[in-house]
Motif scaffolding. Structure first.
Motif, mmCIF file in Angstrom:
data_model
loop_
_atom_site.group_PDB
_atom_site.id
_atom_site.type_symbol
_atom_site.label_atom_id
_atom_site.label_comp_id
_atom_site.label_asym_id
_atom_site.label_seq_id
_atom_site.Cartn_x
_atom_site.Cartn_y
_atom_site.Cartn_z
ATOM 1 N N ARG A 176 43.752 35.093 42.709
ATOM 2 C CA ARG A 176 45.056 35.382 42.119
ATOM 3 C C ARG A 176 46.144 34.983 43.121
ATOM 4 O O ARG A 176 46.127 35.422 44.271
ATOM 5 C CB ARG A 176 45.192 36.864 41.765
ATOM 6 N N ASN A 197 39.201 38.820 34.797
ATOM 7 C CA ASN A 197 40.356 38.289 34.074
ATOM 8 C C ASN A 197 41.127 39.467 33.489
ATOM 9 O O ASN A 197 40.699 40.080 32.514
ATOM 10 C CB ASN A 197 39.909 37.334 32.963
ATOM 11 N N ASN A 256 48.640 34.662 34.543
ATOM 12 C CA ASN A 256 48.408 36.092 34.387
ATOM 13 C C ASN A 256 49.710 36.833 34.112
ATOM 14 O O ASN A 256 49.769 37.687 33.230
ATOM 15 C CB ASN A 256 47.755 36.655 35.649
ATOM 16 N N ASP A 280 45.832 33.349 37.620
ATOM 17 C CA ASP A 280 44.475 33.797 37.934
ATOM 18 C C ASP A 280 43.495 32.665 37.683
ATOM 19 O O ASP A 280 43.616 31.935 36.688
ATOM 20 C CB ASP A 280 44.064 34.972 37.045
#
Length: 411
Positions: free
Chosen positions: A59, A145, A109, A77
């Motif tokens: 990330r 995720n 993300n 991400d």
């Protein structure tokens, strides 16, 4: 043609660079970097082979400093599959293995624009929304995720003891993404469109008493309560009240909610949620016991109380046997402890599960975990975690064992 969740965020992606340029002029901002390696294994009755997944979640992003109350955050991400991937990620078609819902792939993300003015704020774009204890709305941060939301959120604090939180959501990026495949089902889409409203009002009524009232209207397109259920069967309106507080070493929580259908739901829903919980903490040791009930529903199909946007891994055991509430509902009686140990944190939980309607038992579960910072490596923490579920009724649930080994670096 962009995917639905991407289309809903395109206007914000156009605005972000301009807003970021202004915000950066006010300061350096904060870089975001988070690396999480995880090994997960699942031994589940009914499968000839155990599942094993080694994944790395990367990330990266940047949060600007505020400029006249405006700020920007952008974050991406990427989930990398390591090794031979002997597991069903819900997209690869490897149904000979149990499910481990960590699909390799990359996506945006968060990408948001925020305006803060004193205790008030408004946030626009793709964002993380965690309401309360995440029992009804959360980010499912346990999965590699994360689940994030496209829309607008308004947070107001007109009084010191009063907080108002409202979100309009028109897109949800689920943990099953970033894409769909022929192996996807209507119960696990990568993206959900719709028009949902989330309202929560909190009051601090006394030093030992806080109340939170909420009303959630979920209009969730392209998803169903089960793989063979009609679309729209998760469209619902849930209204509830939570009371909680602490006095000395003791803490408590009590909650009640009612869930009914929206007009867009082809099924009639009417079910209840109940919670009673008591905690005790002394010298760093925290004990907690409670009973949580998600009611069953009347009529054919599964019309039980559902929490499709919740961080479900936090509730009803880490084995995730009950991610969808069974049609007969579920009662969960649990007892747990969190203990500081050798510079780390040890957790132990025990659950007994039974149907809310019809009698009998589903089974029981034992969960254990130990988390500890890695000595000499700033920002790195390790985790060992296991869940052991044993079924009392193999026609409804099956024995499940899960093990996780994890290393995480946070900048």
């Amino acid at each position: 043609m962009p995917r639905p969740a991407v289309r809903s965020i395109l206007p914000f992606l156009v605005v972000l660079p301009l807003a970021a340029g202004h915000a950066l002029a006010a300061g350096t901002g904060t870089p975001i970097l988070d690396l999480r390696y995880r090994h997960e294994s699942v031994d589940q009755a009914g499968f000839a082979r155990n599942a094993h997944a080694d994944t790395l979640r990367v990330r990266a992003g940047y949060a600007t400093s505020a400029w006249h109350g405006w700020s920007v955050l952008a974050e991406a991400d990427g989930v990398l599959g390591l090794g031979d991937g002997r597991y069903n990620d819900t997209r690869n078609g490897q149904r000979q293995y149990p499910v481990i819902a960590d699909r390799p792939g990359a996506e945006i993300n968060q990408a948001l624009l925020r305006r803060a003015l004193g205790k008030h704020s408004a946030t626009f774009g793709r964002q993380r929304i965690n309401l309360g204890n995440q029992r009804f709305v959360g980010g499912v941060g346990w999965r590699q995720n994360e689940q994030t939301y496209d829309g607008a959120r308004l947070q107001l604090a007109p009084l010191d003891a009063l907080a108002i939180d409202y979100s309009y959501v028109d897109g949800i990026n689920t943990v099953f993404g970033p894409d769909d495949s022929a192996a996807s089902s209507r119960a696990n889409p990568s993206d959900i469109e719709g028009h949902s409203h989330l309202l929560q009002v909190g009051w601090k009524l006394a030093p030992a008493l806080a109340a939170s009232a909420y009303h959630h209207e979920l209009k969730l397109d392209g998803i169903a309560v089960g793989a063979t259920a009609p679309y729209g069967t998760l469209d619902s309106r849930t209204t509830g009240l939570r009371l909680e507080g602490a006095q000395g070493a003791w803490s408590y929580a009590a909650e009640y909610a009612r869930q009914r259908d929206l007009d867009s739901n082809p099924w009639t829903l009417d079910s209840r949620y109940r919670l009673a919980e008591l905690g005790w903490k002394v010298r760093g040791v925290a004990l907690k016991a409670g009973v949580e009930s998600l009611g069953g529903g009347d009529g054919p199909g599964n019309r039980a109380f559902q929490t499709p946007l919740a961080t479900k891994h936090l509730f009803q055991g880490w084995a995730d046997v009950f991610l969808t509430t069974p049609a007969q509902g579920i009662d969960d009686a649990y007892l747990g402890a969190t203990v500081p140990l050798a510079g780390g944190s040890l957790q132990a939980w025990y659950h007994e599960f039974s149907p809310e309607r019809g009698g009998g038992r589903y089974g029981d579960e034992v969960d254990l975990s130990y988390a500890h910072p890695v000595p000499g490596l700033k920002g790195v923490a390790g985790l060992v975690k296991l869940a052991r579920y044993r079924s009392d009724d193999p026609s409804r649930t099956v024995d499940t064992d899960k093990l996780w080994l994890q290393l995480q670096y946070t900048y």
